[in-house]
Design an enzyme around this catalytic site. Structure first.
Site, PDB file in Angstrom:
ATOM      1  N   ARG A 136       0.832  -1.216   0.000  1.00 50.32           N
ATOM      2  CA  ARG A 136       0.000   0.000   0.000  1.00 50.32           C
ATOM      3  C   ARG A 136       0.863   1.262   0.000  1.00 50.32           C
ATOM      4  NH1 ARG A 136      -0.446   4.695   2.531  1.00 50.32           N
ATOM      5  NH2 ARG A 136       0.106   3.641   4.472  1.00 50.32           N
ATOM      6  N   ASP A 137       1.575   1.525   1.076  1.00 44.34           N
ATOM      7  CA  ASP A 137       2.333   2.781   1.166  1.00 44.34           C
ATOM      8  C   ASP A 137       3.398   2.826   0.070  1.00 44.34           C
ATOM      9  OD1 ASP A 137       3.676   5.099   2.034  1.00 44.34           O
ATOM     10  OD2 ASP A 137       3.327   4.646   4.133  1.00 44.34           O
ATOM     11  N   ASN A 178       9.243   4.216   3.507  1.00 41.43           N
ATOM     12  CA  ASN A 178       9.234   3.772   4.898  1.00 41.43           C
ATOM     13  C   ASN A 178      10.549   3.064   5.175  1.00 41.43           C
ATOM     14  OD1 ASN A 178       6.284   3.580   3.863  1.00 41.43           O
ATOM     15  ND2 ASN A 178       6.104   3.622   6.070  1.00 41.43           N
ATOM     16  N   HIS A 190       5.251   4.389  12.749  1.00 37.76           N
ATOM     17  CA  HIS A 190       5.308   4.306  11.268  1.00 37.76           C
ATOM     18  C   HIS A 190       6.294   5.386  10.831  1.00 37.76           C
ATOM     19  CE1 HIS A 190       3.046   4.086   7.224  1.00 37.76           C
ATOM     20  NE2 HIS A 190       3.686   5.243   7.111  1.00 37.76           N
ATOM     21  N   CYS A 205       4.238   9.327   0.285  1.00 39.58           N
ATOM     22  CA  CYS A 205       2.839   9.721   0.159  1.00 39.58           C
ATOM     23  C   CYS A 205       2.748  10.731  -0.967  1.00 39.58           C
ATOM     24  CB  CYS A 205       2.347  10.325   1.468  1.00 39.58           C
ATOM     25  SG  CYS A 205       0.691  11.005   1.333  1.00 39.58           S
ATOM     26  N   HIS A 241       8.884   6.983   8.142  1.00 38.29           N
ATOM     27  CA  HIS A 241       9.534   7.126   6.831  1.00 38.29           C
ATOM     28  C   HIS A 241      11.001   7.471   7.101  1.00 38.29           C
ATOM     29  CE1 HIS A 241       6.111   6.795   4.002  1.00 38.29           C
ATOM     30  NE2 HIS A 241       5.435   6.972   5.129  1.00 38.29           N
TER      31      HIS A 241
HETATM   32  P1  HMG Z   1     -13.123  14.425  -2.026  1.00 38.53           P
HETATM   33  O1  HMG Z   1     -12.896  14.808  -3.458  1.00 38.53           O
HETATM   34  O2  HMG Z   1     -13.228  15.504  -1.012  1.00 38.53           O
HETATM   35  O3  HMG Z   1     -14.373  13.434  -1.878  1.00 38.53           O
HETATM   36  O4  HMG Z   1     -11.954  13.428  -1.632  1.00 38.53           O
HETATM   37  P2  HMG Z   1     -15.885  13.598  -2.168  1.00 38.53           P
HETATM   38  O5  HMG Z   1     -16.596  12.836  -1.110  1.00 38.53           O
HETATM   39  O6  HMG Z   1     -16.241  15.038  -2.437  1.00 38.53           O
HETATM   40  O7  HMG Z   1     -16.049  12.770  -3.537  1.00 38.53           O
HETATM   41  C1  HMG Z   1     -15.459  13.207  -4.773  1.00 38.53           C
HETATM   42  C2  HMG Z   1     -15.401  12.035  -5.733  1.00 38.53           C
HETATM   43  O8  HMG Z   1     -14.572  10.996  -5.211  1.00 38.53           O
HETATM   44  C3  HMG Z   1     -16.764  11.380  -5.993  1.00 38.53           C
HETATM   45  O9  HMG Z   1     -16.712  10.852  -7.319  1.00 38.53           O
HETATM   46  C4  HMG Z   1     -16.774  10.249  -5.009  1.00 38.53           C
HETATM   47  O10 HMG Z   1     -17.633   9.213  -5.386  1.00 38.53           O
HETATM   48  C5  HMG Z   1     -15.328   9.775  -5.062  1.00 38.53           C
HETATM   49  P3  HMG Z   1     -17.332  11.624  -8.589  1.00 38.53           P
HETATM   50  O11 HMG Z   1     -18.756  11.895  -8.190  1.00 38.53           O
HETATM   51  O12 HMG Z   1     -16.490  12.877  -8.726  1.00 38.53           O
HETATM   52  O13 HMG Z   1     -17.118  10.641  -9.685  1.00 38.53           O
HETATM   53  N1  HMG Z   1     -14.898   9.108  -3.816  1.00 38.53           N
HETATM   54  C6  HMG Z   1     -14.376   7.871  -3.770  1.00 38.53           C
HETATM   55  N2  HMG Z   1     -14.095   6.969  -4.734  1.00 38.53           N
HETATM   56  C7  HMG Z   1     -13.566   5.803  -4.327  1.00 38.53           C
HETATM   57  N3  HMG Z   1     -13.290   5.500  -3.043  1.00 38.53           N
HETATM   58  C8  HMG Z   1     -13.548   6.373  -2.054  1.00 38.53           C
HETATM   59  C9  HMG Z   1     -14.113   7.611  -2.417  1.00 38.53           C
HETATM   60  N4  HMG Z   1     -14.488   8.698  -1.702  1.00 38.53           N
HETATM   61  C10 HMG Z   1     -14.979   9.600  -2.568  1.00 38.53           C
HETATM   62  N5  HMG Z   1     -13.263   6.064  -0.793  1.00 38.53           N
HETATM   63  C11 HMG Z   1     -11.038  11.606  -0.358  1.00 38.53           C
HETATM   64  C12 HMG Z   1     -11.860  12.879  -0.313  1.00 38.53           C
HETATM   65  C13 HMG Z   1     -10.729  11.223   1.061  1.00 38.53           C
HETATM   66  C14 HMG Z   1     -11.834  10.508  -1.041  1.00 38.53           C
HETATM   67  C15 HMG Z   1      -9.765  11.876  -1.168  1.00 38.53           C
HETATM   68  O14 HMG Z   1      -9.146  13.022  -0.637  1.00 38.53           O
HETATM   69  C16 HMG Z   1      -8.814  10.738  -1.176  1.00 38.53           C
HETATM   70  O15 HMG Z   1      -9.087   9.698  -1.785  1.00 38.53           O
HETATM   71  N6  HMG Z   1      -7.657  10.897  -0.507  1.00 38.53           N
HETATM   72  C17 HMG Z   1      -6.728   9.794  -0.366  1.00 38.53           C
HETATM   73  C18 HMG Z   1      -5.358  10.320  -0.221  1.00 38.53           C
HETATM   74  C19 HMG Z   1      -4.424   9.137  -0.029  1.00 38.53           C
HETATM   75  O16 HMG Z   1      -4.742   8.003  -0.333  1.00 38.53           O
HETATM   76  N7  HMG Z   1      -3.229   9.460   0.486  1.00 38.53           N
HETATM   77  C20 HMG Z   1      -2.247   8.456   0.736  1.00 38.53           C
HETATM   78  C21 HMG Z   1      -2.583   7.549   1.862  1.00 38.53           C
HETATM   79  S1  HMG Z   1      -2.286   8.277   3.460  1.00 38.53           S
HETATM   80  C22 HMG Z   1      -0.609   8.019   3.742  1.00 38.53           C
HETATM   81  O17 HMG Z   1       0.095   7.559   2.884  1.00 38.53           O
HETATM   82  C23 HMG Z   1      -0.083   8.305   5.121  1.00 38.53           C
HETATM   83  C24 HMG Z   1       0.167   7.030   5.941  1.00 38.53           C
HETATM   84  O18 HMG Z   1       1.093   6.170   5.286  1.00 38.53           O
HETATM   85  C25 HMG Z   1       0.738   7.406   7.300  1.00 38.53           C
HETATM   86  C26 HMG Z   1       1.907   8.411   7.138  1.00 38.53           C
HETATM   87  O19 HMG Z   1       2.963   8.060   6.597  1.00 38.53           O
HETATM   88  O20 HMG Z   1       1.680   9.549   7.544  1.00 38.53           O
HETATM   89  C27 HMG Z   1      -1.123   6.237   6.205  1.00 38.53           C
HETATM   90 MG    MG Z   2       3.239   6.416   5.259  1.00 36.48          MG
END
Ligand code: HMG
Ligand code: MG
Length: 308
Positions: free
Chosen positions: A14-15, A252, A210, A243, A212
């Protein structure tokens, strides 16, 4: 105080793979999960059910979950930022559902906006029904608190800001709290201080780190957290990771490096180092580059010399 056994959660599928520019085939992702479980990993973060517009690399989430041949005793987790993500994760046949989900918030307001497009407060409101619904289905819930040691947008993040999010996560009922150094700027005493804030609200077995490794501090941070008795860490095979919303952050800490350190300290992980190195070499080959892991590279070189 230092634990005699440590659980590693490999977040590479995933990450790691969320951050790759070139597409990685679903079959290769599945093969990586199979190699990790064969190497003895008992917790694997497989994919994320996020918007494919935001992170196209994870668009095959359901296909990956459906294709994995599960091993008993292995916990498969996925990221779910909202109800839409959780519903998608639950949609498949029972054997394809996650055992654990991760709701990911941030200790920094700026990062929360960039990463999940809402404020910290809004994120907690969104997570609350996700937590309840997942638990009603018997699914464990882990929280990730990003930017706990620094933020790519606002810089310093206070320990009080970290604890505020930890407390909110506790209030909405998450089972486990992961403290994340998203951009790898943390140093050991600061890492300890952040995890100590989490330990005020969650039991020792339900707090993890966690880290990095952007600034090369991750192993030292893990050692510092081991001194607190913390026994669960996220790591990433071959040091993959980053990310998309934290520019400049590298991978990581590599699972191979952490296992080398832990085994050297006499700490059990249940992981077979040789099989782990194979898994790292496999995914690095798929990506067309050498593993970032120092231990992985050293052991591969040793093998080559022995075979010559
Ligand atoms: P948004 O645009 O504010 O969402 O995104 P919305 O609710 O307004 O929806 C907009 C569109 O997205 C719609 O589709 C929804 O259906 C769709 P449209 O009508 O335009 O066709 N949608 C989705 N589709 C699939 N799956 C979903 C989903 N939700 C809405 N779950 C949202 C908000 C949270 C969805 C967006 O900002 C997002 O997907 N962000 C993810 C960012 C991400 O994945 N970042 C990396 C992971 S975190 C990380 O790596 C950190 C970590 O490792 C720890 C660390 O190191 O710190 C965990
Ligand atoms: Mg991370």
């Amino acid at each position: 105080m230092i634990p005699s056994r440590v659980t590693l959660v490999d977040v590479g599928p995933r990450d790691g793979l969320q951050n790759e520019k070139q597409p990685v085939d679903t079959a290769h992702k599945v093969a990586l999960v199979h190699r990790l479980q064969a190497a003895g990993l008992r917790e694997i973060e497989v994919t994320s059910f996020v918007s494919p517009k935001w992170v196209p690399q994870m668009a095959d989430n359901a296909a990956v979950m459906a294709a994995i041949e599960r091993r008993p005793g292995v916990r498969y987790s996925v990221l779910t930022p909202n109800m839409k993500g959780l519903e998608a994760a639950l949609q498949g046949a029972p054997g394809t559902r996650p055992d654990e989900i991760v709701v990911f918030g941030a200790a920094s307001e700026a990062f929360s906006q960039r990463n999940i497009n809402c404020s910290i407060e809004e994120s907690i409101e969104r997570f609350a029904p996700v937590v309840a619904h997942a638990q009603a289905h018997g699914i464990k819930v882990r929280a990730a608190v990003s930017c706990a040691l620094g933020c790519p947008y606002q810089g310093e993040v206070s320990l009080d800001d970290v604890e505020r999010v930890v407390r909110l996560m506790k209030q909405i009922g998450v089972d486990h709290c992961g403290v994340a150094d998203t951009i790898g700027v943390g140093t050991p005493r600061r890492a300890q201080a952040a995890l100590e804030r989490a330990l005020k609200h969650f039991p020792l077995n339900e707090v993890s780190g966690h880290f990095h490794d952007t600034y090369g501090q991750a192993l030292a941070n893990i050692l510092a957290c081991l001194e607190l008795g913390v026994n669960t860490f996220d790591t990433s095979i071959a040091g993959l990771g980053g990310c998309p919303y934290a520019k400049g952050a590298t991978g990581n800490v590599a699972t191979e490096d952490v296992v080398f350190m832990l085994h050297g300290m006499g700490i059990e992980t249940g992981i077979d180092m040789e099989a782990l190195v194979d898994a790292g070499a496999f995914i690095s080959g798929v990506l067309g580059r050498p593993p970032v892991s120092r231990a992985g590279k050293a052991l591969l070189t040793k093998r080559e010399k022995a075979a010559a």
